[in-house]
Design an enzyme around this catalytic site. Structure first.
Site, PDB file in Angstrom:
ATOM      1  N   SER A 159       0.817  -1.201   0.000  1.00  0.00           N
ATOM      2  CA  SER A 159       0.000   0.000   0.000  1.00  0.00           C
ATOM      3  C   SER A 159       0.863   1.270   0.000  1.00  0.00           C
ATOM      4  O   SER A 159       1.807   1.367  -0.787  1.00  0.00           O
ATOM      5  CB  SER A 159      -0.961  -0.036   1.199  1.00  0.00           C
ATOM      6  OG  SER A 159      -1.965   0.939   1.071  1.00  0.00           O
ATOM      7  N   ASP A 175      -8.074  -4.301  -7.051  1.00  0.00           N
ATOM      8  CA  ASP A 175      -7.769  -3.366  -5.961  1.00  0.00           C
ATOM      9  C   ASP A 175      -8.688  -2.157  -6.061  1.00  0.00           C
ATOM     10  O   ASP A 175      -8.719  -1.465  -7.078  1.00  0.00           O
ATOM     11  CB  ASP A 175      -6.304  -2.937  -6.086  1.00  0.00           C
ATOM     12  CG  ASP A 175      -5.811  -2.116  -4.913  1.00  0.00           C
ATOM     13  OD1 ASP A 175      -6.634  -1.675  -4.095  1.00  0.00           O
ATOM     14  OD2 ASP A 175      -4.580  -1.919  -4.811  1.00  0.00           O
ATOM     15  N   HIS A 214      -6.867  -5.417  -2.351  1.00  0.00           N
ATOM     16  CA  HIS A 214      -5.712  -4.605  -1.950  1.00  0.00           C
ATOM     17  C   HIS A 214      -4.799  -5.287  -0.927  1.00  0.00           C
ATOM     18  O   HIS A 214      -3.588  -5.299  -1.083  1.00  0.00           O
ATOM     19  CB  HIS A 214      -6.217  -3.272  -1.390  1.00  0.00           C
ATOM     20  CG  HIS A 214      -5.129  -2.300  -1.068  1.00  0.00           C
ATOM     21  ND1 HIS A 214      -4.365  -1.704  -2.041  1.00  0.00           N
ATOM     22  CD2 HIS A 214      -4.690  -1.811   0.128  1.00  0.00           C
ATOM     23  CE1 HIS A 214      -3.480  -0.891  -1.457  1.00  0.00           C
ATOM     24  NE2 HIS A 214      -3.668  -0.936  -0.154  1.00  0.00           N
TER      25      HIS A 214
END
Length: 422
Positions: free
Chosen positions: A232, A327, A361
């Site tokens: 991330s 994502d 994600h």
């Protein structure tokens, strides 16, 4: 009778978090229909659970490696389905295992399908985050605040800096599990841990340089440089570490951005990257209360945002770019494609890439509960992460091996040195 029914976890009820187990039931009636359940509680007290219905064979046995779930949290033959399909009892919660000393405990049980669903048998699976002999040492040296995990044995071991994700506090799960697989790993907090500030308005690359130098100096570290692993927001920090700092040989970028996001980046007391920001008008609300931010991030290739773009073409080490194609936090696949094109344009071949259809994600070490949404530290609200549970779980299994292989190749790891044993 119920006392004759046995629920077995093979080869052992005690294993590492990233190891599959075989769930079997014996002593049922021929062709009996039963419900299999799994339940766990994380470090924050959130309860996760799953359930699936199975039909025993002629001899009264159920084997999750062989038999399909008829209905429930998943359907079909899914040997580890009871683990990855667990959902939280509260909306927008992600499994929190903050301290590697505490194992992840899962209660498996088998129940009658009819009536009250009386429990027929149960077994406890203790899933360890640290293999036997792995040492865990909290680090408070200079500016560094983190935890160092060292495998058993004399070494030398490949060294990895785990940035995990950009959130307050510290996460130990991935770092301790990599150490259990033979890597010496330092995981660091960027804010909100120990005496670090609760909030930050800028990031200083000097802090991460200090962490890299700390790792290099460890007595059991092999001399070929260090690896970095991210996820991330920390993905762009990992790119900056690889692009600006010496001795970084291998960088794993998971669902990050190709530009410096949210906070300006400083090095040697000067700003080296501006912050790529969000357009709040492009945030999509959902009925669950979690938002979708995928389309809200500004374009890093736009002229006004070029100052946020990280010069990965300057990096001397190797990259593994990993993107989940579903994502919903941001368009990781587009960032991956942009970076691959840029490196090729510069005549670089120092990268590998993989993308996963149907994955969301939060790609983490395998066999934890899939997380559809949770609180986002930067946005300050619950966010949808995307992905479908089954596809996401399969991606985590594949990726976990790929990460280890990548580090072993580029950090000159000798597989004969160690393999953590329980």
């Amino acid at each position: 009778m119920a006392s004759q029914i046995r629920l077995k976890l093979l080869p052992s009820a005690r294993c590492l978090f990233d190891e599959p187990i075989r769930v079997k039931v014996a002593g049922l009636k021929s062709r009996q229909v039963v419900t299999m359940r799994a339940r766990s509680t994380d470090d924050k007290g959130v309860v996760f659970s799953s359930a699936a219905t199975y039909r025993a064979d002629e001899s009264g046995e159920v084997d999750l490696n062989r038999d399909p779930s008829l209905r429930g949290s998943y359907v079909g033959i899914e040997p580890m389905g009871l683990l990855w399909s667990m959902t939280a009892d509260t909306l927008h919660k992600r499994l929190q295992k903050t301290n590697a000393l505490n194992p992840y405990v899962v209660k498996f049980s088998v129940h009658e399908e009819e009536g009250e669903g009386r429990m027929l048998a149960e077994a406890t699976n203790e899933r360890l985050l640290m293999g036997d002999g792995v040492s865990r040492v909290p680090i408070k040296e200079g500016n560094i605040r983190g935890v160092l995990f060292t495998p058993p044995g004399r070494g030398p071991f490949p060294a990895v800096l785990d940035l995990y994700t950009f959130g307050g506090g510290l996460s130990e799960k991935r770092a301790s599990m990599l150490a259990s697989r033979g890597f010496l790993v330092l995981t660091v907090a960027l804010y909100g841990h120990d005496d670090l500030p609760k909030n930050v308005k800028e990031i200083h690359l000097d802090y991460l340089e200090e962490a890299v130098e700390f790792l290099k100096k460890q007595a059991k570290v092999s001399g070929k440089g260090v690896g970095v692993i991210s996820l991330s927001k920390s993905g762009d920090l990992a790119l900056s570490v690889a692009s600006y700092l010496a001795g970084v040989e291998a960088t794993v970028w998971i669902n990050g951005c190709s530009a410096n996001v949210a906070l300006p980046l400083y090095y040697k007391k000067r700003q080296i990257h501006s912050a790529l920001m969000y357009d709040v008008k492009k945030i999509i609300p959902t009925e669950s209360g979690a938002i979708i931010t995928k389309y809200a991030v500004n374009n890093p290739l736009a002229e006004e945002n070029k100052g946020s773009l990280i010069p990965i073409e300057c990096a001397k080490g190797h990259f593994l770019f990993v993107a989940a194609e579903d994502d919903l936090n941001w368009d990781s696949k587009a960032y991956l494609d942009e970076m691959v094109a840029r490196l090729k344009h510069h005549g670089k071949e120092n990268f590998d890439s993989v993308s996963y259809p149907g994955a969301g994600h939060y790609l983490e070490p395998p066999y934890g509960p899939y997380c559809p949404s949770s609180f986002h530290g930067v946005v300050g609200k619950p966010v949808r992460w995307g992905g479908k549970p089954k596809s996401h779980a399969a991606a985590e299994v594949h990726l976990w091996k790929k990460i280890q292989d990548f580090f072993r190749i580029h950090l000159s790891w000798d597989a004969a040195h160690t393999k953590a044993k329980l």
